[in-house]
Write an enzyme that holds these catalytic residues in place. Structure first.
Site, short mmCIF file in Angstrom:
data_model
loop_
_atom_site.label_atom_id
_atom_site.label_comp_id
_atom_site.label_asym_id
_atom_site.label_seq_id
_atom_site.Cartn_x
_atom_site.Cartn_y
_atom_site.Cartn_z
N ALA A 32 0.87 -1.20 0.22
CA ALA A 32 0.10 -0.08 -0.13
C ALA A 32 1.01 1.23 0.05
O ALA A 32 1.98 1.18 0.42
CB ALA A 32 -0.98 0.05 1.12
N GLY A 38 0.79 -5.36 1.09
CA GLY A 38 -0.23 -5.32 0.01
C GLY A 38 0.20 -5.82 -1.36
O GLY A 38 -0.69 -6.49 -2.05
N GLU A 40 -0.01 -9.44 -0.70
CA GLU A 40 -1.39 -10.12 -0.58
C GLU A 40 -2.08 -10.04 -2.18
O GLU A 40 -2.84 -10.87 -2.40
CB GLU A 40 -2.25 -9.06 0.08
CG GLU A 40 -1.85 -9.26 1.67
CD GLU A 40 -2.47 -8.08 2.54
OE1 GLU A 40 -2.10 -6.90 2.32
OE2 GLU A 40 -3.34 -8.51 3.43
N GLU A 51 4.02 -5.24 7.66
CA GLU A 51 2.86 -4.10 8.22
C GLU A 51 3.22 -3.85 9.70
O GLU A 51 3.09 -2.85 10.15
CB GLU A 51 1.51 -4.53 8.05
CG GLU A 51 1.03 -4.54 6.69
CD GLU A 51 1.35 -5.60 5.68
OE1 GLU A 51 2.16 -6.61 6.12
OE2 GLU A 51 0.67 -5.89 4.47
#
Ligand code: 3H9
Length: 701
Positions: free
Chosen positions: A63, A102, A105, A125
Site C-alpha cells: 500500500a 499489500g 497480498e 505491516e
C-alpha cells in the site's frame, strides 16, 4: 503522466504491469488502473489468462503509506484481491522482485505465483503498526499454516523466493533469467493440461494440522505477552490468524478489515509511519544535492578504544580498508582485541566462519606509525574527549595527510570549528558523532562547522550510507542535537529524584512509556565517571541560578561508576547487567534532600512523563529554533536511533504533536512557576502554539 498500470495483450494472455516508481506502491492511481485492467481482461472473450508483474526491481512494496491518514479513495485493495481470486480465468503473479505487504497480498490472491530467484517476499505491516489488511491474514495461513504465517507477519522480515517455495507460497522459481518467457511456458502448460486452479480461499493445506496451528497461536500469544512492550498490532495479527482457522472466509475477512481499521486509527501507526519517513528524510540534504562525495576506500581510525574499535568494525563491515593507529604496542593490542572480539563472537554464534573473519581482517591494518594516515582518504579521530588533545591530533594530521583527505572528529560535545581552526584546511574538517557500540548503533550525527565544503559533507553522508547508518545533520552546538537534549531530560530526572521520587520509580515510568531502560539505568550503563568529569569541567561556568543536584556526584565520590564498577544508582552482582535497588543510594538521596530542606513530592508515572517529555520537547524546540537541527523529524530520528525513544511513538516531536503542543506549553508554564530558570519555554514552541501550527508543519518535504 505515464499510466500507473499498463495492459498488454499477448495472444490470449493479459500482461498487467504495475508501473509506479520507485517501488510500485499501490497508490490510488495504481488501484484504479489494476481494477480496470483486470475487469477489461475478464470481460474480453479473447483473453484466457491474466498475469500481473511489476516494472523495475519491485513487484510492489505494498500500500502507498503516504495515503494513510488521508481520506481513502476506492477501489480499495481488498476489493481488487477478491476480484482476482474469484476470477474464472487463471491469474498468475509474476514476482519480478520485492513483493511486500499489500504487494504480496495481491500475489496471494492470484492462483499461481512465479518468482525470480532474487525476489523477496514479506508482510512487514507490523513495523508500521498495521496488519496485512487485504486478506493476507486469511489467505496465507490457508496455504502455509499458522506457524509460518505468523512467523512472516510477526517478525515482518522478508524471505527469499527459495524459502517462499519451500513454504509453498511460491509455486515456481524461474531459473532461466527471463521471467516473462518462462511464465509464458508455465501459463501454456496450465492451459493445455487444463489444470484446475483453486482460489486461495478454498485451499486447505495449511489448515490440516489443527493441533499444530492451535499451539502456534498460543505460543505467539505467550511470546508477545512478554515482548510487546505496549505494541498493539501483534495481538491483532494473532487474533486474525486464529479466526482464519475457525471462521468462514468472508467472516474472517470482515474481522481482518475491522482490525486493520483499528490499527490504522491508532497513534502507534501514526508514530511508526512517521519514524519510517523521518529515517528517509534525514538523508535528503539540500546543500549537497549537487555535490560529489570524494573517493572513499581507505579510512584511518585514530584510537583503538571502545569507540575506535567500533568505528573500525563498522568500516570493515562496509567494505573499507582500515588503518588503525595507536600510540604504542600495548594500546594497539587492545585495539586489535576490540576488533577481533566482535568477529569471534560472530563465529561462536555460528554467524561467520574463521575464513570469513580472516578475509575481513585482510583489510585491517593496525599500526603505531602515525605517518600511515597519509594512505587514507578519510581520517576519523577517536582519541580522548579533551579539546587540547584533539587539537594536537588535528595539528599533526594537517602535517601528514594528503590534500583532499576528509578529517573527522568523533566527539560527543566539542566545538568542531575550534578543532578545524587548528588546521590549514577547515573546509575538510567535520564532526562524526558515533554512538556506542559504533558497529551496532544506527545513529550518526554529522556535525557541520562553518567552513566545511559541500563535497566533504557529502563524503560524510556517503560513509554513513555505506555503513548503513541513519545520518542526521547537526549544527555545531554544545552536545549537538542528541546530547544537548539528553542534558535537559537528564537534569529533570535528577530534579524529580531530589524532589522526592525514587530513581527506580522514575526508571520504571520511563520504561512503561516504552524506553528499553530508564535514565538512571542509562547513567549506570554509560559510566558515571564520564558525566562527573563533564560536570566538574563545567562547574565554573554554571549559572548560579541553575538548580544543581549533587546526588550523582556523591555516588561517584564513592567510586560507584555504574555497571563497570558493580555499583552506581543500582547494585550489580558480578558479571550481571541486572541491577538491584540500593538502600544506600536511597539514603544518600535522603541526606541531600534534608540538606536542602526539600518538600517531598512523590510524582506519579503520568507526572514523571509530563516532566520528562516536557523537558525533552522544550529543548528540542530550542535546538530547532537555533537551527542546530534542520527539522523536527531529524530530532525524532536522533532520539529514535541513538537514545532508545520508543519507535511506536514516532519520536519526541511527533509525540508532542499527538499529545498537543499547546498542552506541552501549558505543562512547561506550570513547571516554570517552581523553577523559571530551567523551564523557560522555547520561543519557537510559543510561536507555533500562537499560530495554531504543529511541529509537523516544519518538516521538510
Ligand atoms: C500495506 O501494504 C497495507 C496492506 O496490507 C493493506 C492495505 C489495505 N509507500 O526505503 P527506500 C518510498 S502497508 C509509499 O529509500 P530501499 C520511500 O519513502 C505497506 N512510499 O528504498 C522512498 O521515497 P523517497 C507495507 C514508499 O530500496 C522510496 O520509496 N509495505 C513505500 O532501501 C524508496 O524507498 C512496507 O512496509 C510505500 N509502501 O527500500 C514496505 N515504500 O525516495 C515499506 C517505500 O522519496 N518500504 N516508499 O525517500 C520498505 O520497506 C522499503 O522502502 C523497501 C525499499 C524495502 C520497499
Amino acid at each position: 503522466m505515464k499510466d500507473a498500470v499498463v495492459l498488454n495483450q499477448e495472444e490470449t494472455n493479459s500482461l498487467i504491469t504495475i508501473s509506479n516508481p520507485p517501488v510500485n506502491a499501490l497508490s490510488h492511481e495504481v488501484r484504479k488502473g489494476l481494477m480496470k485492467a483486470i475487469n477489461d481482461s475478464l470481460e474480453d472473450p479473447g483473453i484466457e489468462t491474466l498475469a500481473i508483474i511489476g516494472s523495475g526491481k519491485f513487484f510492489s512494496a505494498g500500500a502507498d503509506i503516504q495515503e494513510f491518514g488521508k481520506p481513502s479513495q476506492g477501489p480499495q485493495l481488498p476489493e481488487i484481491c477478491n476480484l482476482i481470486e474469484s476470477s474464472r480465468k487463471p491469474v498468475f503473479a509474476l514476482i519480478n522482485g520485492t513483493a511486500l505487504g499489500g504487494g504480496l497480498e495481491l500475489a496471494l490472491s492470484a492462483h499461481f505465483r512465479i518468482a525470480v530467484p532474487s525476489a523477496k517476499i514479506g508482510l512487514p505491516e507490523i513495523h508500521l503498526g498495521l496488519l496485512p489488511g487485504s486478506g493476507g491474514t486469511q489467505r496465507l495461513p490457508r496455504i502455509i499454516g499458522a506457524e509460518k504465517a505468523l512467523e512472516m507477519m510477526l517478525n515482518g522480515n522478508p524471505v527469499s523466493a527459495q524459502v517462499g517455495l519451500s513454504y509453498g507460497v511460491i509455486d515456481w522459481v524461474d531459473e532461466t533469467g527471463d521471467l516473462t518467457v518462462s511464465a509464458r511456458g508455465i501459463i501454456q502448460e496450465v492451459l493445455e493440461e487444463k489444470q484446475s486452479f483453486t482460489a486461495t480461499r478454498e485451499r486447505t493445506e495449511g489448515l490440516q494440522d489443527e493441533g499444530g496451528n492451535r499451539n502456534a497461536i498460543e505460543d505467539q500469544r505467550i511470546v508477545w505477552g512478554k515482548k510487546a512492550k505496549g505494541l498493539y498490532s501483534p495481538f491483532q495479527i494473532i487474533d486474525c490468524v486464529k479466526n482464519a482457522l475457525s471462521l468462514p472466509f468472508q467472516e474472517g475477512l470482515q474481522f481482518e478489515r475491522e482490525s486493520f481499521n483499528r490499527c490504522l486509527e491508532s497513534p502507534q501507526r501514526k508514530g511508526l509511519i512517521h519514524a519510517f519517513f523521518a529515517e528517509r528524510r534525514c538523508k535528503k540534504i539540500h546543500e549537497i544535492r549537487d555535490a560529489q562525495p570524494r573517493k572513499l576506500e581507505t579510512l584511518a581510525v585514530l584510537g583503538g578504544g571502545t569507540m575506535g574499535g567500533g568505528i573500525t568494525v563498522a568500516a570493515l563491515d562496509a567494505g573499507l580498508n582500515v588503518v588503525m593507529i595507536e600510540r604504542d604496542e600495548a594500546s594497539l593490542d587492545k585495539g586489535r582485541t576490540n576488533v577481533e572480539k566482535v568477529y569471534d563472537r560472530h563465529i561462536s554464534k555460528g554467524r561467520m566462519s574463521s575464513d570469513e573473519k580472516q578475509k575481513i581482517l585482510s583489510r585491517y591494518h593496525p599500526t603505531t606509525d602515525f605517518e600511515k594516515v597519509s594512505s587514507a582518504d578519510m581520517v576519523i579521530e577517536a582519541v580522548f574527549e579533551e579539546m587540547e588533545v584533539k587539537k594536537d591530533v588535528f595539528r599533526k594530521l594537517d602535517q601528514c595527510v594528503r590534500p583532499g583527505t576528509v578529517l573527522a572528529s568523533n566527539t560527543s560535545y566539542l566545538d568542531i570549528d575550534q578543532i578545524a581552526s587548528t588546521t590549514s584546511r577547515p573546509q575538510d574538517v567535520l564532526g562524526l558523532h558515533f554512538f556506542s557500540p559504533a558497529n551496532i548503533m544506527k545513529l550518526l550525527e554529522i556535525v557541520v562547522p562553518s567552513r566545511l565544503s559541500d563535497d566533504a559533507l557529502a563524503t560524510g553522508f556517503a560513509l554513513a550510507n555505506r555503513m548503513g547508518k541513519v545520518p542526521v545533520r547537526a549544527g555545531n552546538s554544545d552536545g549537538f542535537i542528541g546530547n544537548r537534549i539528553l542534558g535537559a531530560y537528564a537534569k529533570v530526572a535528577g530534579y524529580m529524584m531530589e524532589d522526592g521520587t525514587s530513581p527506580y520509580r522514575i526508571d520504571e515510568a520511563v520504561r512503561d512509556f516504552g524506553y528499553p531502560i530508564g535514565p538512571f539505568q542509562m547513567f549506570d550503563l554509560a559510566g558515571g565517571d564520564i558525566g562527573w568529569a563533564n560536570r566538574k569541567r563545567n562547574a565554573e561556568s554554571r549559572d548560579p541560578q541553575e538548580r544543581y543536584v549533587h546526588v550523582a556526584d556523591r555516588i561517584c565520590e564513592r567510586g560507584w561508576f555504574g555497571q563497570k564498577t558493580g555499583r552506581g544508582f543500582y547494585l550489580y552482582e558480578e558479571n550481571s547487567r541486572n541491577g538491584f535497588e540500593d538502600p544506600e543510594v536511597l539514603a544518600i538521596i535522603d541526606e541531600e534532600r534534608s540538606k536542602k530542606e526539600i518538600r517531598i513530592r512523590d510524582y506519579d508515572p503520568e507526572e514523571i512523563i509530563r516532566r520528562y517529555l516536557g523537558a525533552m520537547v522544550n529543548e528540542g524546540a530550542k535546538v530547532l529554533g537555533e537551527k542546530v537541527a534542520r527539522c523536527p523529524s531529524d530530532i525524532d530520528a536522533v532520539q529514535l536511533y541513538g537514545y532508545g525513544f520508543p519507535r511506536f511513538r514516532g519520536g519526541p516531536m511527533k509525540y508532542a504533536d499527538m499529545y498537543g503542543i499547546d498542552r506541552i506549553l501549558q505543562d512547561i508554564q506550570e513547571f516554570s512557576e517552581e523553577d523559571p530558570f530551567f523551564w523557560k519555554p522555547s520561543e519557537l514552541l510559543q510561536d507555533l502554539v500562537s499560530k495554531g501550527q504543529t511541529f509537523d508543519d516544519l518538516n521538510l518535504q
